[in-house]
Design a protein around this motif. Structure first.
Motif, short mmCIF file in Angstrom:
data_model
loop_
_atom_site.label_atom_id
_atom_site.label_comp_id
_atom_site.label_asym_id
_atom_site.label_seq_id
_atom_site.Cartn_x
_atom_site.Cartn_y
_atom_site.Cartn_z
N LEU A 11 6.06 8.14 13.40
CA LEU A 11 6.74 8.35 12.13
C LEU A 11 6.04 7.64 10.97
N ALA A 12 5.53 6.44 11.22
CA ALA A 12 4.80 5.69 10.20
C ALA A 12 3.59 5.06 10.86
N ARG A 13 2.45 5.09 10.13
CA ARG A 13 1.23 4.50 10.67
C ARG A 13 0.28 4.14 9.53
N ARG A 14 -0.66 3.32 9.85
CA ARG A 14 -1.72 2.95 8.90
C ARG A 14 -2.81 4.00 8.99
N ALA A 15 -3.49 4.26 7.87
CA ALA A 15 -4.57 5.24 7.86
C ALA A 15 -5.70 4.76 6.96
N VAL A 16 -6.90 5.17 7.30
CA VAL A 16 -8.08 4.89 6.48
C VAL A 16 -8.20 6.01 5.45
N VAL A 17 -8.46 5.64 4.20
CA VAL A 17 -8.61 6.63 3.12
C VAL A 17 -10.08 7.00 3.01
N HIS A 18 -10.36 8.32 3.11
CA HIS A 18 -11.73 8.81 3.00
C HIS A 18 -12.02 9.42 1.63
N ALA A 19 -10.99 9.95 0.96
CA ALA A 19 -11.21 10.56 -0.36
C ALA A 19 -9.89 10.55 -1.13
N ILE A 20 -10.02 10.50 -2.47
CA ILE A 20 -8.86 10.56 -3.37
C ILE A 20 -9.11 11.66 -4.38
N ASP A 21 -8.16 12.58 -4.50
CA ASP A 21 -8.21 13.62 -5.53
C ASP A 21 -7.13 13.28 -6.55
N ASP A 22 -7.57 12.84 -7.72
CA ASP A 22 -6.65 12.43 -8.78
C ASP A 22 -6.67 13.42 -9.94
N GLU A 32 -7.50 9.39 7.63
CA GLU A 32 -7.65 9.48 9.08
C GLU A 32 -6.72 8.44 9.69
N GLY A 33 -5.61 8.93 10.27
CA GLY A 33 -4.62 8.06 10.86
C GLY A 33 -4.89 7.78 12.32
N HIS A 34 -5.48 8.74 12.98
CA HIS A 34 -5.90 8.59 14.37
C HIS A 34 -7.38 8.95 14.41
N ALA A 35 -8.16 8.21 15.16
CA ALA A 35 -9.61 8.45 15.21
C ALA A 35 -9.90 9.91 15.53
N GLY A 36 -10.71 10.53 14.67
CA GLY A 36 -11.13 11.90 14.90
C GLY A 36 -10.14 12.95 14.41
N TYR A 37 -9.05 12.54 13.74
CA TYR A 37 -8.06 13.49 13.25
C TYR A 37 -7.83 13.31 11.75
N PRO A 38 -8.78 13.75 10.91
CA PRO A 38 -8.58 13.62 9.46
C PRO A 38 -7.53 14.62 8.95
N ARG A 39 -6.85 14.21 7.91
CA ARG A 39 -5.88 15.09 7.24
C ARG A 39 -6.22 15.08 5.76
N SER A 40 -6.15 16.23 5.13
CA SER A 40 -6.43 16.31 3.69
C SER A 40 -5.18 16.75 2.94
N LYS A 41 -5.22 16.57 1.65
CA LYS A 41 -4.13 16.93 0.74
C LYS A 41 -2.80 16.28 1.13
N VAL A 42 -2.88 14.98 1.48
CA VAL A 42 -1.67 14.21 1.76
C VAL A 42 -1.21 13.61 0.44
N PRO A 43 0.00 13.98 -0.05
CA PRO A 43 0.45 13.48 -1.35
C PRO A 43 0.77 11.99 -1.30
N VAL A 44 0.50 11.31 -2.43
CA VAL A 44 0.80 9.88 -2.57
C VAL A 44 2.12 9.74 -3.29
N HIS A 45 3.00 8.96 -2.73
CA HIS A 45 4.29 8.66 -3.37
C HIS A 45 4.07 7.49 -4.33
N GLN A 46 3.88 7.80 -5.63
CA GLN A 46 3.62 6.75 -6.61
C GLN A 46 4.86 6.49 -7.45
N GLN A 47 5.07 5.23 -7.74
CA GLN A 47 6.20 4.86 -8.57
C GLN A 47 5.93 5.28 -10.01
N PHE A 48 6.97 5.65 -10.73
CA PHE A 48 6.84 6.09 -12.12
C PHE A 48 6.32 4.96 -12.98
#
Length: 182
Positions: A11-22, A32-48
């Motif tokens: 449900l929750a885990r630490r991940a390495v950030v490979h790229a940021i699209d701002d 990449e939360g698990h070795a060898g399983y990158p995920r893209s377009k993960v939205p960031v929950h930013q405070q207003f």
């Protein structure tokens, strides 16, 4: 039981950030939360009212699978523990800083300290009204002073020195002299 435990762990885990699209309305990460399983377009929950773009080298984040759905990930704002953290704050103090050590420091309820690397510009309505460097302060609007001005150096206005200027038409006694000469 182990399948349920594994689902809870994911449900929750630490991940390495490979790229940021701002570039869009919402910051998106490639992680990449698990070795060898990158995920893209993960939205960031930013405070207003606060946004940042962390340096990538060494950046990490925490990712949550919303509703336990691995296809519906959201990330907390990434951090970069490899960069120097500005610490030593007293209780109740806060600091906003960047990767090169510039900072806005709300100190002890008494001081707002701004630490700028090379320049600080204050902009109002699209116009820089005050520009500060370690060599020059430039005020681009009229100045109104309610109180005394003390200067350790000479003040020059329209080419006339306040300290070393001559007057034209100098007269003796209580008569008025002419204006200062340039």
């Amino acid at each position: 039981m182990s399948e349920t435990a594994q689902k809870l762990r994911s449900l929750a885990r630490r991940a390495v950030v490979h790229a940021i699209d701002d570039s869009g309305p919402q910051q998106m990460l490639t992680i990449e939360g698990h070795a060898g399983y990158p995920r893209s377009k993960v939205p960031v929950h930013q405070q207003f009212g606060f946004a940042s773009h962390v340096p990538i080298d060494g950046a990490v984040t925490h990712v949550m699978a919303l509703g336990g759905d691995e296809a519906d990930l959201t990330a907390l704002p990434p951090s970069n523990p490899s960069l120097a953290h500005i610490g030593g704050l007293a209780k109740g103090e806060s600091i906003h800083y960047d990767a090169v050590g510039q900072a806005v420091y709300l100190q002890d309820g008494k001081i707002v300290r701004v630490i700028a690397h090379s320049e600080m510009a204050i902009e109002i309505a699209g116009t820089v009204v005050l520009d500060l460097t370690n060599e020059l302060a430039t005020l681009n609007v009229p100045l109104k002073v309610n109180g005394e001005i003390t200067a350790t150096e000479d003040i020059v206005g329209k080419g006339v020195s306040l300290h070393d200027h001559a007057h034209s038409g100098v007269k003796a006694g209580s008569d008025q002299s002419g204006p200062p000469e340039v």
